[in-house]
Design a protein around this motif. Structure first.
Motif, PDB file in Angstrom:
ATOM      1  N   UNK A  99      42.479 -70.965  92.953  1.00  0.00           N
ATOM      2  CA  UNK A  99      43.949 -70.950  92.907  1.00  0.00           C
ATOM      3  C   UNK A  99      44.433 -70.721  91.477  1.00  0.00           C
ATOM      4  N   UNK A 100      43.711 -71.305  90.518  1.00  0.00           N
ATOM      5  CA  UNK A 100      44.092 -71.148  89.116  1.00  0.00           C
ATOM      6  C   UNK A 100      43.653 -69.778  88.613  1.00  0.00           C
ATOM      7  N   UNK A 101      44.592 -69.077  87.983  1.00  0.00           N
ATOM      8  CA  UNK A 101      44.311 -67.728  87.491  1.00  0.00           C
ATOM      9  C   UNK A 101      44.965 -67.489  86.141  1.00  0.00           C
ATOM     10  N   UNK A 102      44.438 -66.519  85.419  1.00  0.00           N
ATOM     11  CA  UNK A 102      45.019 -66.101  84.145  1.00  0.00           C
ATOM     12  C   UNK A 102      44.718 -64.623  83.929  1.00  0.00           C
ATOM     13  N   UNK A 103      45.683 -63.924  83.364  1.00  0.00           N
ATOM     14  CA  UNK A 103      45.508 -62.504  83.071  1.00  0.00           C
ATOM     15  C   UNK A 103      45.260 -62.265  81.581  1.00  0.00           C
ATOM     16  N   UNK A 104      45.016 -63.322  80.839  1.00  0.00           N
ATOM     17  CA  UNK A 104      44.990 -63.227  79.379  1.00  0.00           C
ATOM     18  C   UNK A 104      43.736 -62.573  78.801  1.00  0.00           C
ATOM     19  N   UNK A 105      42.586 -62.811  79.425  1.00  0.00           N
ATOM     20  CA  UNK A 105      41.341 -62.374  78.803  1.00  0.00           C
ATOM     21  C   UNK A 105      41.000 -60.925  79.161  1.00  0.00           C
ATOM     22  N   UNK A 106      40.663 -60.155  78.150  1.00  0.00           N
ATOM     23  CA  UNK A 106      40.237 -58.771  78.341  1.00  0.00           C
ATOM     24  C   UNK A 106      38.850 -58.582  77.715  1.00  0.00           C
ATOM     25  N   UNK A 107      38.072 -57.673  78.278  1.00  0.00           N
ATOM     26  CA  UNK A 107      36.728 -57.432  77.758  1.00  0.00           C
ATOM     27  C   UNK A 107      36.366 -55.960  77.897  1.00  0.00           C
ATOM     28  N   UNK A 108      35.601 -55.476  76.938  1.00  0.00           N
ATOM     29  CA  UNK A 108      35.118 -54.097  76.984  1.00  0.00           C
ATOM     30  C   UNK A 108      33.803 -53.978  77.762  1.00  0.00           C
ATOM     31  N   UNK A 109      33.271 -55.107  78.218  1.00  0.00           N
ATOM     32  CA  UNK A 109      31.979 -55.093  78.900  1.00  0.00           C
ATOM     33  C   UNK A 109      32.067 -54.604  80.342  1.00  0.00           C
ATOM     34  N   UNK A 110      33.285 -54.572  80.889  1.00  0.00           N
ATOM     35  CA  UNK A 110      33.484 -54.104  82.255  1.00  0.00           C
ATOM     36  C   UNK A 110      34.489 -52.955  82.281  1.00  0.00           C
ATOM     37  N   UNK A 111      34.085 -51.840  82.828  1.00  0.00           N
ATOM     38  CA  UNK A 111      35.008 -50.730  83.015  1.00  0.00           C
ATOM     39  C   UNK A 111      35.864 -51.023  84.240  1.00  0.00           C
ATOM     40  N   UNK A 112      37.214 -51.028  84.105  1.00  0.00           N
ATOM     41  CA  UNK A 112      38.085 -51.408  85.222  1.00  0.00           C
ATOM     42  C   UNK A 112      37.870 -50.547  86.468  1.00  0.00           C
ATOM     43  N   UNK A 113      37.831 -51.203  87.618  1.00  0.00           N
ATOM     44  CA  UNK A 113      37.692 -50.509  88.891  1.00  0.00           C
ATOM     45  C   UNK A 113      38.789 -50.965  89.849  1.00  0.00           C
ATOM     46  N   UNK A 114      38.981 -50.205  90.907  1.00  0.00           N
ATOM     47  CA  UNK A 114      39.968 -50.537  91.930  1.00  0.00           C
ATOM     48  C   UNK A 114      39.270 -51.232  93.093  1.00  0.00           C
ATOM     49  N   UNK A 168      30.800 -71.038  85.541  1.00  0.00           N
ATOM     50  CA  UNK A 168      30.288 -69.688  85.268  1.00  0.00           C
ATOM     51  C   UNK A 168      30.532 -69.281  83.824  1.00  0.00           C
ATOM     52  N   UNK A 169      31.719 -69.577  83.303  1.00  0.00           N
ATOM     53  CA  UNK A 169      32.085 -69.306  81.908  1.00  0.00           C
ATOM     54  C   UNK A 169      31.710 -67.879  81.490  1.00  0.00           C
ATOM     55  N   UNK A 170      32.222 -66.918  82.239  1.00  0.00           N
ATOM     56  CA  UNK A 170      31.835 -65.515  82.062  1.00  0.00           C
ATOM     57  C   UNK A 170      32.162 -64.959  80.676  1.00  0.00           C
ATOM     58  N   UNK A 171      33.154 -65.521  80.009  1.00  0.00           N
ATOM     59  CA  UNK A 171      33.554 -65.021  78.694  1.00  0.00           C
ATOM     60  C   UNK A 171      32.425 -65.123  77.672  1.00  0.00           C
ATOM     61  N   UNK A 172      31.488 -66.031  77.902  1.00  0.00           N
ATOM     62  CA  UNK A 172      30.419 -66.260  76.921  1.00  0.00           C
ATOM     63  C   UNK A 172      29.102 -65.581  77.316  1.00  0.00           C
ATOM     64  N   UNK A 173      29.119 -64.788  78.392  1.00  0.00           N
ATOM     65  CA  UNK A 173      27.903 -64.082  78.811  1.00  0.00           C
ATOM     66  C   UNK A 173      27.737 -62.774  78.043  1.00  0.00           C
ATOM     67  N   UNK A 174      26.502 -62.381  77.819  1.00  0.00           N
ATOM     68  CA  UNK A 174      26.254 -61.133  77.091  1.00  0.00           C
ATOM     69  C   UNK A 174      26.316 -59.925  78.025  1.00  0.00           C
ATOM     70  N   UNK A 175      26.145 -58.743  77.455  1.00  0.00           N
ATOM     71  CA  UNK A 175      26.308 -57.493  78.208  1.00  0.00           C
ATOM     72  C   UNK A 175      25.316 -57.379  79.366  1.00  0.00           C
ATOM     73  N   UNK A 176      24.081 -57.814  79.158  1.00  0.00           N
ATOM     74  CA  UNK A 176      23.076 -57.732  80.219  1.00  0.00           C
ATOM     75  C   UNK A 176      23.438 -58.630  81.405  1.00  0.00           C
TER      76      UNK A 176
END
Length: 252
Positions: A9-24, A91-99
């Motif tokens: 339910x909790x969401x945020x749009x604040x974080x952006x990353x270059x590790x994922x190319x945006x998809x639909x 999960x804390x995805x912000x701290x995961x590396x590219x692999x």
């Protein structure tokens, strides 16, 4: 390997990353259809449907008016980073590396009442629509009726031979999949706290542990069930006696 969790339910749009190319999202047309009915609901109707306060209903009514299937980058986020509930704190995805992110993109999916099935890179906007709510539209009595065949078929299309499915979603969400038609075995999980020698379920810890398990798989490029059994983050260890062929039990 496919790993699946519920959204939050909790969401945020604040974080952006270059590790994922945006998809639909694969089901953006279906999401647009569902949303056309959600958008028509008044704040009072949203409050009744979702059992939320008037303040939250007003907030979600505003979200519904702003929602679009083709959002700008500033008003959207990759699904992997958009949800911020307890599973996603684990999960804390912000701290995961590219692999690790690459592993999740291939192996990890998020179930959603609005979007159906999400890849980590899928661009989404703020929304609230739990799968289990009594949301009727067109000739559908609920979201399960609308999504079951669609999501199950999509999920099967992504499976490879000898894959397994790690079910780290809640019952509310995972039952949208037609388990009898899934083309891979499903492994369920329990996470317990040991209190006076007895296993006890504490919901917030269970949610956090589900996220930790996703993280563990990503960090270690897990591919086999025996590797999953090695999960040991934040003090958890497998309990072989309580575990079964189709369910792994971890305690701490």
């Amino acid at each position: 390997m496919k790993i699946v969790t519920s959204p939050a339910k909790l969401m945020s749009m604040d974080y952006k990353s270059d590790l994922l190319k945006p998809t639909t999202p694969a089901f953006i047309e279906e999401a647009t259809l569902i949303h056309s009915y959600l958008k028509e609901k008044t704040p009072r109707q949203l409050s009744e449907l979702m059992e939320i306060s008037a303040k939250l209903a007003d907030e979600n009514w505003e979200r519904n008016q702003q929602w679009t299937p083709k959002p700008a980058s500033k008003e959207s986020s990759a699904a992997l980073y958009a949800f911020t509930g307890e599973v996603y704190r684990g999960l804390d995805a912000k701290t995961l590396d590219a692999d690790a992110i690459k592993y999740l993109q291939k192996n990890y999916r998020i179930l959603s009442g609005l979007y159906g099935l999400l890849k980590p890179s899928d661009k989404i906007m703020l929304y609230r629509l739990e799968m289990g709510r009594n949301f009727e539209f067109e000739n559908y009595k609920n979201l399960y009726e609308f999504w079951r065949h669609r999501i199950t078929e999509q999920f099967n299309s992504e499976l490879k031979s000898k894959d397994i499915i790690l079910n780290l979603a809640s019952n509310e969400y995972f039952k949208v999949l037609d388990k009898k038609k899934l083309k891979a075995p499903v492994i369920d999980f329990d996470f317990y706290e040991m209190k006076s020698g007895k296993p006890k379920t504490i919901v917030v810890y269970t949610k956090h542990a589900r996220g930790l398990m996703v993280r563990y798989c990503a960090e270690n490029s897990i591919q086999k069930l025996d590797e999953v059994k090695g999960f040991n983050l934040e003090g958890y260890r497998i309990d072989e006696e309580m575990s079964k062929d189709n369910k792994l039990v971890f305690t701490r």
